[in-house]
Design a protein around this motif. Sequence first.
Motif, PDB file in Angstrom:
ATOM      1  N   LEU A 181       0.797  -1.168  -0.022  1.00 32.45           N
ATOM      2  CA  LEU A 181       0.030  -0.005  -0.271  1.00 32.45           C
ATOM      3  C   LEU A 181       0.920   0.997   0.076  1.00 32.45           C
ATOM      4  CD1 LEU A 181      -2.921   1.323   0.230  1.00 32.45           C
ATOM      5  CD2 LEU A 181      -2.577   1.054   2.673  1.00 32.45           C
ATOM      6  N   GLN A 182       2.032   1.209   0.870  1.00 31.58           N
ATOM      7  CA  GLN A 182       2.630   2.381   1.021  1.00 31.58           C
ATOM      8  C   GLN A 182       4.118   2.505   0.565  1.00 31.58           C
ATOM      9  OE1 GLN A 182       1.502   5.685   3.050  1.00 31.58           O
ATOM     10  NE2 GLN A 182      -0.281   4.901   1.590  1.00 31.58           N
ATOM     11  N   GLY A 183       4.598   1.356  -0.290  1.00 28.14           N
ATOM     12  CA  GLY A 183       6.043   1.368  -0.471  1.00 28.14           C
ATOM     13  C   GLY A 183       6.402   2.412  -1.186  1.00 28.14           C
ATOM     14  N   HIS A 184       5.611   2.849  -2.230  1.00 26.13           N
ATOM     15  CA  HIS A 184       5.776   4.153  -3.195  1.00 26.13           C
ATOM     16  C   HIS A 184       5.929   5.328  -2.406  1.00 26.13           C
ATOM     17  CE1 HIS A 184       1.693   4.308  -2.667  1.00 26.13           C
ATOM     18  NE2 HIS A 184       1.587   5.506  -3.068  1.00 26.13           N
ATOM     19  N   ARG A 185       5.998   5.451  -0.955  1.00 27.92           N
ATOM     20  CA  ARG A 185       5.961   6.569  -0.064  1.00 27.92           C
ATOM     21  C   ARG A 185       7.120   6.414   1.043  1.00 27.92           C
ATOM     22  NH1 ARG A 185       2.359  10.696  -0.182  1.00 27.92           N
ATOM     23  NH2 ARG A 185       0.630  10.314  -1.532  1.00 27.92           N
ATOM     24  N   HIS A 186       7.833   5.110   0.815  1.00 33.73           N
ATOM     25  CA  HIS A 186       8.741   4.835   1.845  1.00 33.73           C
ATOM     26  C   HIS A 186       9.824   5.896   1.810  1.00 33.73           C
ATOM     27  CE1 HIS A 186      11.516   2.328   4.221  1.00 33.73           C
ATOM     28  NE2 HIS A 186      12.410   2.651   3.502  1.00 33.73           N
ATOM     29  N   SER A 187      10.234   6.073   3.202  1.00 32.76           N
ATOM     30  CA  SER A 187      11.387   7.145   3.488  1.00 32.76           C
ATOM     31  C   SER A 187      11.825   6.750   5.048  1.00 32.76           C
ATOM     32  CB  SER A 187      10.787   8.552   3.396  1.00 32.76           C
ATOM     33  OG  SER A 187       9.897   8.890   4.607  1.00 32.76           O
ATOM     34  N   PRO A 188      12.895   7.215   5.281  1.00 28.89           N
ATOM     35  CA  PRO A 188      13.578   7.042   6.621  1.00 28.89           C
ATOM     36  C   PRO A 188      12.564   7.521   7.585  1.00 28.89           C
ATOM     37  CG  PRO A 188      15.409   7.599   5.238  1.00 28.89           C
ATOM     38  CD  PRO A 188      14.057   7.759   4.308  1.00 28.89           C
ATOM     39  N   ARG A 189      11.869   8.550   7.350  1.00 28.72           N
ATOM     40  CA  ARG A 189      11.109   9.151   8.502  1.00 28.72           C
ATOM     41  C   ARG A 189       9.915   8.719   8.601  1.00 28.72           C
ATOM     42  NH1 ARG A 189       8.700  13.594   9.789  1.00 28.72           N
ATOM     43  NH2 ARG A 189       7.979  14.261   7.341  1.00 28.72           N
ATOM     44  N   ARG A 190       9.202   8.136   7.300  1.00 37.01           N
ATOM     45  CA  ARG A 190       8.000   7.330   7.131  1.00 37.01           C
ATOM     46  C   ARG A 190       8.123   6.205   6.680  1.00 37.01           C
ATOM     47  NH1 ARG A 190       4.316  11.249   8.465  1.00 37.01           N
ATOM     48  NH2 ARG A 190       2.481  10.048   7.636  1.00 37.01           N
ATOM     49  N   PRO A 191       8.741   5.295   7.220  1.00 38.86           N
ATOM     50  CA  PRO A 191       9.018   3.859   6.760  1.00 38.86           C
ATOM     51  C   PRO A 191       7.609   2.930   6.221  1.00 38.86           C
ATOM     52  CG  PRO A 191       9.338   3.710   9.097  1.00 38.86           C
ATOM     53  CD  PRO A 191       9.087   5.166   8.945  1.00 38.86           C
ATOM     54  N   GLY A 193       6.067  -0.600   5.735  1.00 39.39           N
ATOM     55  CA  GLY A 193       6.179  -2.192   5.992  1.00 39.39           C
ATOM     56  C   GLY A 193       6.902  -2.250   7.283  1.00 39.39           C
ATOM     57  N   GLN A 194       7.052  -1.278   8.057  1.00 40.59           N
ATOM     58  CA  GLN A 194       7.580  -1.250   9.352  1.00 40.59           C
ATOM     59  C   GLN A 194       6.756  -0.498  10.486  1.00 40.59           C
ATOM     60  OE1 GLN A 194      11.541  -0.088   9.131  1.00 40.59           O
ATOM     61  NE2 GLN A 194      11.710  -0.541   7.176  1.00 40.59           N
ATOM     62  N   TRP A 195       6.705  -0.995  11.741  1.00 40.80           N
ATOM     63  CA  TRP A 195       6.068  -0.331  12.498  1.00 40.80           C
ATOM     64  C   TRP A 195       6.529   1.175  12.760  1.00 40.80           C
ATOM     65  CZ3 TRP A 195       2.757  -3.641  11.988  1.00 40.80           C
ATOM     66  CH2 TRP A 195       2.916  -4.870  12.662  1.00 40.80           C
ATOM     67  N   ARG A 196       5.822   2.158  13.005  1.00 44.04           N
ATOM     68  CA  ARG A 196       6.316   3.650  13.163  1.00 44.04           C
ATOM     69  C   ARG A 196       7.441   3.654  14.125  1.00 44.04           C
ATOM     70  NH1 ARG A 196       3.012   5.608  17.601  1.00 44.04           N
ATOM     71  NH2 ARG A 196       0.810   4.326  17.589  1.00 44.04           N
ATOM     72  N   ARG A 197       7.772   4.827  14.068  1.00 40.11           N
ATOM     73  CA  ARG A 197       9.286   5.047  15.018  1.00 40.11           C
ATOM     74  C   ARG A 197       8.915   6.222  16.034  1.00 40.11           C
ATOM     75  NH1 ARG A 197      13.704   4.114  10.180  1.00 40.11           N
ATOM     76  NH2 ARG A 197      13.022   1.693   9.924  1.00 40.11           N
ATOM     77  N   GLY A 198       7.729   6.832  15.771  1.00 41.11           N
ATOM     78  CA  GLY A 198       7.429   8.036  16.572  1.00 41.11           C
ATOM     79  C   GLY A 198       6.251   7.978  16.709  1.00 41.11           C
ATOM     80  N   PRO A 199       5.623   9.236  17.380  1.00 38.93           N
ATOM     81  CA  PRO A 199       4.152   9.655  17.705  1.00 38.93           C
ATOM     82  C   PRO A 199       3.407   9.831  16.329  1.00 38.93           C
ATOM     83  CG  PRO A 199       5.590  11.528  18.153  1.00 38.93           C
ATOM     84  CD  PRO A 199       6.414  10.354  17.794  1.00 38.93           C
ATOM     85  N   VAL A 200       2.080   9.581  16.549  1.00 35.83           N
ATOM     86  CA  VAL A 200       1.157   9.772  15.410  1.00 35.83           C
ATOM     87  C   VAL A 200      -0.041  10.287  15.874  1.00 35.83           C
ATOM     88  CG1 VAL A 200       0.222   7.628  15.241  1.00 35.83           C
ATOM     89  CG2 VAL A 200       0.322   8.804  13.163  1.00 35.83           C
ATOM     90  N   HIS A 201      -0.251  11.422  15.140  1.00 40.18           N
ATOM     91  CA  HIS A 201      -1.682  12.129  15.609  1.00 40.18           C
ATOM     92  C   HIS A 201      -2.698  12.123  14.377  1.00 40.18           C
ATOM     93  CE1 HIS A 201       0.430  13.444  19.129  1.00 40.18           C
ATOM     94  NE2 HIS A 201       1.411  13.908  18.269  1.00 40.18           N
ATOM     95  N   VAL A 202      -3.922  12.043  14.664  1.00 38.91           N
ATOM     96  CA  VAL A 202      -5.173  11.968  13.657  1.00 38.91           C
ATOM     97  C   VAL A 202      -5.648  13.467  13.881  1.00 38.91           C
ATOM     98  CG1 VAL A 202      -7.127  11.002  12.998  1.00 38.91           C
ATOM     99  CG2 VAL A 202      -5.548   9.424  13.706  1.00 38.91           C
ATOM    100  N   TRP A 241       1.268   2.276  12.064  1.00 36.71           N
ATOM    101  CA  TRP A 241       2.135   2.759  10.873  1.00 36.71           C
ATOM    102  C   TRP A 241       2.382   4.093  10.929  1.00 36.71           C
ATOM    103  CZ3 TRP A 241      -1.121  -1.513   9.752  1.00 36.71           C
ATOM    104  CH2 TRP A 241      -0.637  -2.837   9.595  1.00 36.71           C
ATOM    105  N   ALA A 242       3.184   4.752  10.167  1.00 34.25           N
ATOM    106  CA  ALA A 242       3.288   6.081  10.093  1.00 34.25           C
ATOM    107  C   ALA A 242       2.080   6.719   9.143  1.00 34.25           C
ATOM    108  CB  ALA A 242       4.557   6.744   9.348  1.00 34.25           C
TER     109      ALA A 242
END
Length: 377
Positions: free
Chosen positions: A119-129, A131-140, A195-196
């Motif tokens: 779903l999101q591989g085309h947007r992959h970046s170190p900040r928003r990986p 296929g991996q659990w997020r590494r920081g907070p997320v707000h809706v 996820w991010a």
Amino acid sequence: MLFPTPQLMSDDDRVLAEIDAAREELRRTVRTAPPKLVDGLRRFLTADAVATSNSIEGFRVSTVDVADLADGEYDVDVSAENREETLAYQRMMTYIQSLHDAPDFEFGKGFLNALHWMLQGHRHSPRRPAGQWRRGPVHVTDARDPSIAAYTAPSADDVPGLMAELVDWLRDDDGAHPVVRAAMAHLHLVAIHPWADGNGRMSRSLQTLINARSGVLAPEFSSIEAWLGRPGNTWEYYRVLNARGATYQPDQDVHDWVRFNLVASHQQVQSVRRRMERSARTLELLETAAARDGWAERTVTALHDVALTGRIRRARYERAENLSRQQAQHDLRDLVDRDVLVPTGRTRARYYEPGPAFPEDALEAARTPFTLDDPYA
């Protein structure tokens, strides 16, 4: 800790029984209906699920454009971003659909992360990986004011443990009705927000997969994603999710969430059944017109698509009837000469719409709105 599955009330049991009966009736109808009718409906429902679920996240592509993109058409008038999001979601949904009867299927963290990469591989970046659990907070953020956090997900440090608990829950059937389990899986995943980005679509897709794995209906016919994407339903979807609180609070009664999903499932199967009936009536009228006016019988496939979706492309008709390009072009030119169809656009971008001689009764049958009943009314 995950949300506890709530105790159902007698009305809920009645609605679930009605959903089961309606799905079984629809399953029998699908098995006996003409293949061209069923294939066309499958194509529409898949495209509609992708279009409407993406629209919840702000990616707006019409259902007919999604269907064309899924068919491999390139000359579709959509932005590059919307094209990428549509094709990524369509590929993931196609894979999910293929899993509905996989005998050795098993949920796992790797499986969920692989879906997320699709779903999101085309947007992959170190900040928003992807296929991996997020590494920081997320707000809706609040839809009315993006400076307000309507929901703050659990800490990134808690995500691996919560997802391990969710995977264990997915693997361990607690005996709840599949529609209820699918709704609870959706809630668990969207509340954890592991996820991010892409959490909403992942949660709705997980619900689709669990519904399909119940074995009654193929995923195209059991998904509620199209229902959730209708504007009024989307606001109610946000409202019932927001009722869970501004932070992760799983120790609460979520009966209203389950009931909301029962209404969605009930009305979605009503919608599919009405579409099937409308499609069958349209096909019957077009077959009558073809016999009366001397059109090639196979052209009814193209005309049926035009009546239901507003247009047809040559490549779509060619594949549907297993024709050569020359045969498909000849048939469509003949219908244009008879004023049954009118061409729009040039070369690869060309598609065909209803012309002045298109059977009016078929268009009316295809376009007549239908009503949906509230099962709790």
